[in-house]
Design an enzyme around this catalytic site. Structure first.
Site, PDB file in Angstrom:
ATOM      1  CG  ASP A  19     -28.929 -53.592   7.814  1.00 37.47           C
ATOM      2  OD1 ASP A  19     -28.811 -54.465   6.931  1.00 37.47           O
ATOM      3  OD2 ASP A  19     -29.480 -53.798   8.909  1.00 37.47           O
ATOM      4  N   GLY A  20     -30.043 -52.779   4.875  1.00 38.41           N
ATOM      5  CA  GLY A  20     -31.372 -52.665   4.286  1.00 38.41           C
ATOM      6  C   GLY A  20     -31.448 -52.921   2.787  1.00 38.41           C
ATOM      7  CG  ASN A  67     -22.536 -59.886   6.261  1.00 36.26           C
ATOM      8  OD1 ASN A  67     -22.099 -58.746   6.138  1.00 36.26           O
ATOM      9  ND2 ASN A  67     -23.696 -60.130   6.865  1.00 36.26           N
ATOM     10  NE  ARG A 193     -29.242 -56.475  14.377  1.00 34.07           N
ATOM     11  CZ  ARG A 193     -30.525 -56.767  14.175  1.00 34.07           C
ATOM     12  NH1 ARG A 193     -31.389 -56.710  15.156  1.00 34.07           N
ATOM     13  NH2 ARG A 193     -30.939 -57.120  12.966  1.00 34.07           N
TER      14      ARG A 193
END
Ligand code: IPE
Ligand code: IPE
Ligand code: MG
Length: 240
Positions: A19-20, A67, A193
């Site tokens: 992520d990110g 997504n 999460r």
């Protein structure tokens, strides 16, 4: 392998919520896709780190069922990137004897992507040194729904008694029943999460969350995660 991590403490299966990418791009005032492109380099780095550490399974959360709600241009960009990755990295999988597998609703992916995946999966099917699993159009709840449907069909057909259903039955009907549960889950970018990743399989995995953004997550960060894992004491609910 890093001397700081003794072999006995090396996880057999590492799963990563990558992520990110978007935040990495935003910090640089770049389009989100640039973050995804840089993230693909971190994928390559993670595969190498696993190879060098003797980690047998690496599962990468590359695209979730949720997504699909992103803008079409971003989805198309990610699918294009996936094809580029398969084209450019297939040789390394061969060289390292790494098998490619997919978990998720692969049938939802564009036909060209499915074709590219199927080709690399078939070409690497016999390799046993390591397994790279791409979670694509993957959702933990979707996986449990798909498993439940197949179990229900067996019950309806009379080949499975409801009373005979146990945890092993459910595990046996997941997408990749022969793959051991992850020992270590890494999530980059600080979010605490699971985002619908491997809900069944992560029950007793060790969790490692870092603020480092996925495009910046390279071998030094990977070694940090492995060192943290080596210091964990897994109890599985017992007192040992
Ligand atoms: C992870 O990066 C890659 C995918 C989910 C495909 P994000 O695109 O979620 O990046 P952030 O969370 O917006 O920074
Ligand atoms: C999780 O990241 C999915 C992948 C890494 C593919 P998201 O960015 O989609 O998750 P949320 O939206 O932060 O929960
Ligand atoms: Mg995100």
């Amino acid at each position: 392998m890093s001397a700081a991590v003794p072999p006995a403490s090396v996880p057999r299966h590492v799963a990563i919520i990558m992520d990110g990418n978007g935040r990495w791009a935003r910090q640089r005032k770049l389009p989100r896709l640039k973050g995804h492109e840089r993230g693909a380099e971190s994928v390559r780095s993670a595969i190498r780190s696993c190879r060098d550490a003797g980690i047998q399974y690496l599962t990468l959360y590359a695209f979730s069922v949720e997504n699909w709600s992103r803008p079409k241009a971003e989805i198309n960009g990610l699918m294009r990137l996936l094809r580029t990755f398969l084209r450019d990295r297939a040789q390394e999988l061969h060289d390292d004897h790494v098998r490619l597998r997919v978990t998720g609703r692969m049938q939802d992916l564009p036909a060209a992507v499915q074709k590219a995946l199927n080709r690399v999966m078939a070409d690497t099917a016999a390799y046993e040194r390591g397994t790279l699993i791409l979670a694509l159009s993957y959702g933990g709840r979707a996986e449990l729904v798909d498993a439940t449907r197949r179990i229900a069909a067996e019950v309806k057909a009379g080949t499975l008694a409801p009373d005979a259903i146990d945890e092993q039955t459910i595990a046996d009907h997941l997408y990749l029943p022969d793959v051991p549960d992850p020992d270590l889950l890494i999530r980059t970018s600080g979010e605490m999460r699971l985002s619908n990743f491997l809900l069944w399989q992560l029950s007793y995995s060790e969790l490692y969350v870092t603020d480092v953004l996925w495009p910046d997550f390279r071998d030094d960060e990977f070694q940090r995660a492995l060192a943290a894992y080596a210091g964990r004491h897994r109890r599985y609910g017992g007192l040992a």
